[in-house]
Design a protein around this motif. Structure first.
Motif, short mmCIF file in Angstrom:
data_model
loop_
_atom_site.label_atom_id
_atom_site.label_comp_id
_atom_site.label_asym_id
_atom_site.label_seq_id
_atom_site.Cartn_x
_atom_site.Cartn_y
_atom_site.Cartn_z
N VAL A 260 0.84 -1.20 0.00
CA VAL A 260 0.00 0.00 0.00
C VAL A 260 0.88 1.25 0.00
O VAL A 260 1.87 1.33 0.73
N SER A 261 0.50 2.22 -0.80
CA SER A 261 1.22 3.49 -0.83
C SER A 261 0.22 4.64 -0.93
O SER A 261 -0.93 4.46 -1.32
N ILE A 262 0.70 5.82 -0.57
CA ILE A 262 -0.09 7.04 -0.66
C ILE A 262 0.45 7.87 -1.82
O ILE A 262 1.65 8.11 -1.93
N ASP A 263 -0.46 8.29 -2.68
CA ASP A 263 -0.11 9.15 -3.81
C ASP A 263 -0.73 10.53 -3.55
O ASP A 263 -1.94 10.69 -3.60
N GLU A 264 0.12 11.51 -3.25
CA GLU A 264 -0.38 12.86 -2.96
C GLU A 264 -0.52 13.67 -4.24
O GLU A 264 0.25 13.50 -5.19
N PHE A 265 -1.50 14.55 -4.25
CA PHE A 265 -1.70 15.43 -5.40
C PHE A 265 -2.13 16.81 -4.90
O PHE A 265 -2.64 16.96 -3.78
N ASP A 266 -1.90 17.81 -5.73
CA ASP A 266 -2.23 19.18 -5.37
C ASP A 266 -3.75 19.36 -5.29
O ASP A 266 -4.51 18.84 -6.11
N TYR A 267 -4.16 20.15 -4.29
CA TYR A 267 -5.57 20.47 -4.11
C TYR A 267 -5.64 21.92 -3.64
O TYR A 267 -5.40 22.22 -2.48
N PHE A 268 -5.91 22.80 -4.58
CA PHE A 268 -5.87 24.23 -4.29
C PHE A 268 -7.24 24.72 -3.84
O PHE A 268 -8.26 24.42 -4.46
N VAL A 269 -7.23 25.49 -2.77
CA VAL A 269 -8.45 26.04 -2.20
C VAL A 269 -8.31 27.55 -2.09
O VAL A 269 -7.29 28.06 -1.61
N ARG A 270 -9.32 28.25 -2.55
CA ARG A 270 -9.33 29.71 -2.44
C ARG A 270 -10.25 30.14 -1.31
O ARG A 270 -11.29 29.54 -1.06
N ALA A 271 -9.89 31.22 -0.66
CA ALA A 271 -10.83 31.89 0.22
C ALA A 271 -11.93 32.50 -0.66
O ALA A 271 -11.78 32.63 -1.88
N ALA A 272 -13.04 32.86 -0.07
CA ALA A 272 -14.17 33.38 -0.82
C ALA A 272 -13.78 34.65 -1.58
O ALA A 272 -13.02 35.49 -1.09
N SER A 273 -14.29 34.77 -2.79
CA SER A 273 -14.06 35.97 -3.60
C SER A 273 -15.04 37.08 -3.20
O SER A 273 -16.06 36.83 -2.56
N ASP A 274 -14.71 38.30 -3.58
CA ASP A 274 -15.54 39.47 -3.25
C ASP A 274 -15.97 40.18 -4.53
O ASP A 274 -15.21 40.30 -5.49
N LEU A 275 -17.21 40.67 -4.52
CA LEU A 275 -17.72 41.52 -5.59
C LEU A 275 -18.51 42.64 -4.94
O LEU A 275 -19.63 42.42 -4.44
N GLN A 276 -17.94 43.82 -4.91
CA GLN A 276 -18.57 44.97 -4.26
C GLN A 276 -18.80 46.08 -5.29
O GLN A 276 -17.86 46.51 -5.96
N GLN A 277 -20.05 46.50 -5.41
CA GLN A 277 -20.36 47.67 -6.25
C GLN A 277 -20.18 48.92 -5.40
O GLN A 277 -20.69 49.00 -4.28
N LEU A 278 -19.44 49.89 -5.94
CA LEU A 278 -19.13 51.10 -5.17
C LEU A 278 -20.00 52.28 -5.59
O LEU A 278 -20.42 53.07 -4.73
N THR A 279 -20.25 52.44 -6.88
CA THR A 279 -21.09 53.52 -7.41
C THR A 279 -21.87 52.98 -8.60
O THR A 279 -21.44 52.00 -9.23
N PRO A 280 -23.01 53.54 -8.97
CA PRO A 280 -23.72 54.65 -8.33
C PRO A 280 -24.45 54.24 -7.06
O PRO A 280 -25.01 55.08 -6.36
#
Length: 539
Positions: free
Chosen positions: A104-124
């Motif tokens: 038995v062996s373990i095969d590791e792989f990349d797993y990228f996780v982002r924090a939540a994205s933001d979308l803010q309307q400033l004007t009008p």
């Protein structure tokens, strides 16, 4: 059943010796004999189909499913990637297979996780809009002017939306500012094409709004992938949002902030177990994904396939196979086939060439099941992906097995929508079994297989109720024996699949000609239209 008219990728010539290596005679299978005591199964060499299928049982498989249920119960109700429940599932497989004598062996792989994205309307107006960063986006924090691109507003409408699909959509728009945010709309072409065109025009960020012409196409765009864009070249941040948010952002003088944080890598694990054979250059692989969705414990999806492989491995521990047998429990399948894809892509070509075939088992005990075999010969469905030579012969073996035990079966589209995708992309023959997900059982299917017409094959698919109570024991028994038959048969010879001469199966492999699929599908998909390709959808 139609046979492949193409030669094998290793120029298979079917000979009398081939037939001897994988005898296919008109006689019933012998796996239905009463099972011996557990101690006998533990201590004997289950080197024949009869012995192995006597010892592999639905009750034995269910014990491992019970263990996976207990793991989920102790870890927040799920076994999803990057959670303690998944880590505990990995430990269970490793400990069980190690105790059974497998390497038995373990095969590791990349797993990228982002924090939540933001979308803010400033004007009008000032507003914070719900959003999600799609797979394939770049990162960055951009505050700037919103530039609408060929939008169609004022829904509902019958106008085709081509926003951002052509470079000419950006002609005449001023992206020369210090920070410009392109606002494009869902429709016609793939999301990645829209984002790539916006970047080429000079945008520093992109907002993709939903189309808005139906309720289903009005909410926040989620679980999307930027298909059509080269991920190495798309560097700017992209977020998806709702039609409502897009309509507000399209107002004259609108400015906004788009923030997509850099992802953080949390490496995940595949479990690989190997039983060396006399021929180490010819490897028979079988796999199942081990992770669940976050919503539930994932006992049918896919504790069923995972547990069946564990039970089979325990009962093959004393086998001295001709070919090397390699079993895999994949991580992060539910996040986009990440574990299996990383595994295959990282193999040197010489290692890929060693793999004779790959068998995939994803959901084999659906409570409102039908029996399905991946349609390698495309007799029921034209495959949307290339079908490697040798896959027809794998389908043929499973169909002969079902016929031998008197179980009707049907085709499942050879779609690549599970962990065999990376293998077929590498031209490795593949096949597998499936009992259905969220597709609804027809009256005709209920008449053939029983169960309830008008209900999903798995009413708890991707839900919290996918528990130990969400399985059918008969489907589990039949499919577990089918898997055991295939793994053992190919551990002796893969000659019919890839032309590599092996050894005769002790006691023979006495299976009748296939009865043929039931042809109960009136539309495409063959029950495999569920989103195991994880919303790789166009705009």
């Amino acid at each position: 059943m139609k046979r492949s008219v193409r030669p094998s990728r290793r120029a298979l010539a079917v000979t009398t010796a081939t037939a001897a290596a994988l005898a296919l005679a008109l006689a019933p299978a012998t796996g239905a004999l009463a099972a011996p005591p557990a101690a006998a199964c533990d201590n004997r060499n289950n080197n024949t189909i009869a012995k192995l299928t006597q010892c592999v049982s639905a009750d034995g498989v269910k014990q491992h499913m019970d263990a996976l249920q207990s793991i989920a119960d102790a870890n927040g109700g799920n076994r999803a990637a990057n959670t303690p429940g998944y880590e505990a599932s990995v430990d269970y497989v490793v400990d069980t297979l190690t105790a059974a004598g497998w390497k038995v062996s373990i095969d590791e792989f990349d797993y990228f996780v982002r924090a939540a994205s933001d979308l803010q309307q400033l004007t009008p107006v000032a507003a914070t809009w719900e959003n999600e960063a799609p797979a394939g986006t770049g990162s960055g924090d951009v505050t700037g002017t919103i530039i609408p691109v060929d939008l169609v507003l004022g829904q509902p409408n019958g106008t085709a939306v081509t926003s951002g699909c052509e470079a000419t959509d950006f002609a005449g728009l001023d992206f020369s500012g210090e920070a410009d945010i392109a606002l494009v709309q869902r429709g016609t072409c793939e999301f990645g094409i829209k984002a790539a065109n916006a970047q080429a025009a000079g945008a520093e960020a992109v907002v993709i709004m939903n189309q808005g012409n139906t309720p289903e196409r009005s909410g926040v765009l989620t679980n999307i992938t930027l298909i059509g864009a080269n991920p190495d070249e798309l560097l700017i941040p992209v977020v998806g949002t709702s039609y409502e948010a897009g309509a507000s952002l399209a107002s004259a003088g609108s400015t906004a902030r788009v923030n997509v944080p850099e992802p953080v890598n949390y490496p995940q694990k595949n479990v690989i177990a190997e039983l060396p054979g006399k021929n180490t250059a010819n490897v028979v692989m079988a796999g199942a994904h081990l992770d669940s969705v976050p919503a539930g414990p994932g006992i049918n999806d896919n504790g069923s396939g995972s547990a069946a492989l564990i039970e089979i491995a325990q009962n093959m521990t004393k086998l001295k196979p001709q070919n090397t047998v390699r079993l895999a429990w994949w991580g992060a399948e539910e996040e986009g086939l990440l574990g299996s894809t990383a595994y295959v892509e990282e193999l040197p070509q010489a290692e890929k060439d060693r793999i004779a075939l790959y068998l995939n088992f994803d959901m084999i005990a659906s409570p409102n099941y039908i029996f399905m075999v991946y349609d390698g010969d495309q007799s029921g469905f034209e495959a949307p992906v290339p079908v490697p030579d040798g896959s027809v012969e794998i389908e043929d073996l499973f169909e002969r097995y079902f016929t031998s035990v008197g179980e009707p079966y049907d085709d499942a589209e050879f779609s690549g929508r599970s962990d065999y995708q990376a293998f077929i992309a590498a031209d490795i023959p593949a096949g597998g079994l499936f009992t259905g997900a969220e597709e609804v059982k027809s009256d005709e299917q209920a008449a053939i297989w029983g169960g309830t017409a008008g209900e999903a094959f798995d009413p708890c698919y991707h839900q919290a109720c996918d528990t130990i109570g969400n399985i059918d024991m008969h489907a589990l028994e039949v499919n577990s024996d089918a898997i055991a038959t295939a793994v053992l048969a190919y551990s002796y010879s893969t000659e019919l699949v890839n032309g590599v001469r092996g050894a005769s199966v002790p006691g023979g492999l006495n299976l009748p000609d296939p009865a043929g699929p039931q042809d109960t599908w009136s539309a495409g998909g063959g029950g495999l239209s569920h989103d195991h390709d994880h919303a790789l959808i166009a705009g």
